[in-house]
Design a protein around this motif. Structure first.
Motif, short mmCIF file in Angstrom:
data_model
loop_
_atom_site.label_atom_id
_atom_site.label_comp_id
_atom_site.label_asym_id
_atom_site.label_seq_id
_atom_site.Cartn_x
_atom_site.Cartn_y
_atom_site.Cartn_z
N ASP A 158 0.99 -1.25 0.00
CA ASP A 158 0.11 0.13 -0.05
C ASP A 158 1.02 1.32 0.05
OD1 ASP A 158 -1.66 2.22 0.71
OD2 ASP A 158 -3.02 0.87 1.65
N THR A 189 -0.36 4.60 -0.44
CA THR A 189 -1.22 5.56 -0.54
C THR A 189 -0.47 6.61 0.42
OG1 THR A 189 -3.20 4.14 -0.42
CG2 THR A 189 -3.54 6.66 0.23
N LYS A 248 -4.25 8.76 -2.85
CA LYS A 248 -5.32 7.88 -3.33
C LYS A 248 -5.38 7.60 -4.67
CE LYS A 248 -7.64 7.32 0.81
NZ LYS A 248 -8.07 5.91 1.20
N GLY A 249 -5.90 6.59 -5.06
CA GLY A 249 -5.77 6.16 -6.44
C GLY A 249 -6.95 7.09 -7.24
N HIS A 260 -4.04 3.31 -2.83
CA HIS A 260 -3.17 2.89 -3.79
C HIS A 260 -2.15 1.93 -3.60
CE1 HIS A 260 -1.93 5.42 -7.58
NE2 HIS A 260 -1.59 4.49 -7.66
N LYS A 287 0.74 -1.04 -5.23
CA LYS A 287 1.79 -1.39 -6.20
C LYS A 287 2.18 -2.95 -6.27
CE LYS A 287 5.01 -0.61 -9.02
NZ LYS A 287 4.74 -0.21 -10.55
N THR A 317 7.59 6.08 -5.13
CA THR A 317 6.98 4.71 -4.64
C THR A 317 8.53 3.76 -4.14
OG1 THR A 317 5.44 4.73 -6.19
CG2 THR A 317 5.93 2.53 -5.47
#
Length: 618
Positions: free
Chosen positions: A326, A328, A333-334, A340, A342, A387
């Motif tokens: 996760d 986020t 947020k997505g 969100h 990955k 990320t």
């Protein structure tokens, strides 16, 4: 402690004295908390310290604080101050120059003779090291180990204009960081596997293998030949969709991953062709690396780390069997407003691109333990690096706090965005060739080729200065259009203009030598350089250390480029208004010659930081 640091220390001491006068209970004000600025008008002084931030402490308006500080400084013969390392030092106030109250600022008109002698002496004594030491005589980044990743070419095509901005940024930032005292380790990840590589390989088998074509047999650089194959693949696949070349390329990739001997042999051969060509371009442009990493060696790295993270509960297994995290907290947020996620391992256990980057980052820190790692990559990868850094922090690597994405904007030509698969990309070698040929033509038109030992070499260096300076004079984050004609101009904010100015100074020094005129940078000579044009140029030369420090802290070569252009303009103005060899007196001529020598030394140092070759004649 130089004059700037003495001024900050004296103002800090005066503020603390004012605090005591008003019986204000607050922490001691440190000199390091005071900013030094250049007043907009020289009549207002040479240096100024804004006092806005102290209004809350003193509960009075900044102009009144300034008036009180000026009063305290003017009343004192000397003040006991603290140096940057905490030692006590007695500062004679009269040595700081004239003190002015300018609204919310405390301004200083420096003692021109003293400051000129101090700056010229530093330049002469420190030589090529000038610019490395801060106001306290220390290298700002001494002891820092910084790794830079940049360039990251693919082995299915030559370097192009986009790579040139990346390479220029990476190489320039590395030089600036070294200048500021850091130990720098430059790395390059070569993207030498994947479907795009297989497309070039497939085209080679279809169009060149039977004829035995090689780069040498066709008279091409290896990277250009492999890039030609890539374009041929794209053209043929569009014209013959029924042949499903995409599927064939995918089959070739599977064969490569399974270690097929024939596929691996072709892959090795074409990789060597490309790398040989790319290395020639690096050598041509002055770009170098301390270590090359290859994706074929790193693409499986990171899988074990992901499995360990899964066991620790850092990651989780989704319903489809894939391993995810996760993110986020890192990226928000997505699109649908949900958390969100990955993917780190596909449901079949295979890794994705970020898995490789996780493993490579860990391996690099094991190879060379850095204090900071900088990735020079376009803004298009902002999400990826947010990320990546977040995941490495989640995994518990303390050094992940020091990972930095030096994002830069896209660079295109006025004709539009480039696409390598369609053959519309501008190869770096072709671009430099065109710039060199244009420079050579101008040299010949002006009849200068007869006066130069090697006109081709001069034209090549003009081309490199045009390209590199144009790419570096804008802040990295900005998108930009590269205009070849503008970049080659000998007027305005360009590399060739800087080369012209240093060649002009070199000519002056050569003439002085032939006439037996020697420079004089003594204290007595410095006292003669009191004109406004001389003084503004001297102050500019004194700003190089601060410029290097700020450029290093911000990873921004455009600060050095701006410094160079301002220096060139100030020297031009000085030269126009202050005759050097034709000065009114011989002592003044020798003093001005020393100023010209110092200007040349400073410009040569700064030009090297932004990849602009020095030319003694052009």
């Amino acid at each position: 402690m130089d004059t700037k640091e003495q001024i900050r220390a004296a103002v800090a001491a005066a503020l603390n004295q004012l605090k005591a006068e008003k019986n204000i209970q607050a922490e001691k004000i440190q000199a390091s908390a005071l900013a030094l600025e250049t007043p907009p008008d020289p009549k207002m002084g040479d240096l100024g310290i804004p006092l806005f931030s102290f209004a809350k402490i003193f509960r009075i308006a900044p102009p009144q604080i300034s008036a009180d500080v000026v009063r305290i400084l003017r009343e004192a013969n000397s003040l006991e101050c603290e140096s940057g390392d905490g030692k006590k030092i007695e500062i004679k106030i009269s040595s700081l120059g004239e003190i002015l109250n300018a609204g919310p600022y405390v301004n200083f008109k420096l003692n021109k003779a003293n400051e000129t002698f101090s700056i010229l002496k530093k330049i002469a004594e420190q030589k090529e090291n000038y610019g490395s030491l801060d106001a306290e005589g220390k290298m700002p980044l001494q002891g820092q180990r910084i790794m830079l990743e940049f360039s990251s070419p693919n082995t299915n095509k030559p370097l192009h204009l986009g790579h040139m901005r990346n390479d220029a940024l990476g190489e320039s930032v590395s030089r600036i960081l070294k200048k500021a005292g850091a130990e720098v380790f430059k790395v390059n990840i070569i993207n030498n596997r994947g479907i795009h590589i297989c497309k070039s390989m497939l085209a080679y088998k279809m169009f060149h293998e039977a004829a035995g074509d090689t780069p040498s047999s066709l008279g091409m650089k290896g990277d250009h030949f492999v890039g030609k194959c890539y374009v041929e693949y794209d053209k043929y696949s569009k014209e013959h969709p029924e042949e499903n070349l995409q599927g064939k390329a995918e089959e070739m990739l599977v064969a490569w991953e399974n270690g097929d001997a024939e596929v691996r042999a072709l892959w090795q051969k074409m990789n060597e062709w490309t790398l040989d060509g790319i290395k020639q371009t690096y050598e041509r442009t002055g770009v170098s690396f301390d270590k090359l990493y290859f994706e074929s060696d790193t693409y499986l790295k990171g899988k074990d780390e992901i499995e360990r993270g899964l066991e620790k509960g850092i990651f989780f297994k989704a319903a489809d069997g894939s391993v995810r995290v996760d993110i986020t907290e890192a990226v928000g947020k997505g699109k649908d407003g949900e958390d969100h996620e990955k993917v780190l391992l596909r449901s079949d256990g295979t890794s994705v691109y970020i898995t490789q980057d996780i493993g490579t980052a860990i391996a690099r820190h094991n190879d060379w333990q850095f204090n900071q790692m900088i990735y020079v990559v376009a803004t298009e990868q902002n999400f990826h690096f947010k990320t990546l850094f977040y995941i490495l922090k989640k995994l518990g690597f303390e050094w992940a706090q020091k990972l930095y994405h030096l994002a830069y904007g896209l660079v295109n030509l006025p004709s539009g965005r480039m696409k390598s698969r369609e053959g519309t990309v501008v190869d770096a070698d072709d671009l430099i060739d065109n710039l060199r040929n244009a420079a050579l033509e101008e040299i010949r038109q002006k009849g200068r080729d007869k006066d130069l030992a090697d006109a081709n070499d001069v034209a090549e260096k003009i081309a490199l200065s045009a390209l590199h300076y144009y790419l570096l004079q804008a802040t990295p984050i900005k998108d930009m259009l590269f205009n070849p004609e503008e970049s080659l101009s000998f007027n305005g904010n360009t590399g060739p203009y800087l080369q012209y100015m240093t060649a002009r100074i070199s000519s002056i020094l050569e003439k002085a030598k032939s006439e037996g005129v020697e420079s004089d940078a003594s204290e007595e000579a410095a006292a003669l350089l009191v004109g406004s044009d001389e003084w503004e140029l001297v102050k500019q030369l004194g700003a190089l250390p601060d410029t290097v420090c700020k450029a290093a802290q911000n990873f921004d070569p455009s600060m050095v480029a701006a410094f160079l252009y301002d220096t060139a303009k100030l020297f031009s103005k000085f030269y126009q208004n202050c005759p050097i060899l034709g000065a009114e007196t011989k002592p003044l001529a020798r003093a001005r010659l020393a100023l010209a020598e110092s200007t040349l030394a400073v410009m040569k140092t700064a030009m090297d930081l932004v990849l602009v070759p020095f030319l003694e004649k052009m």
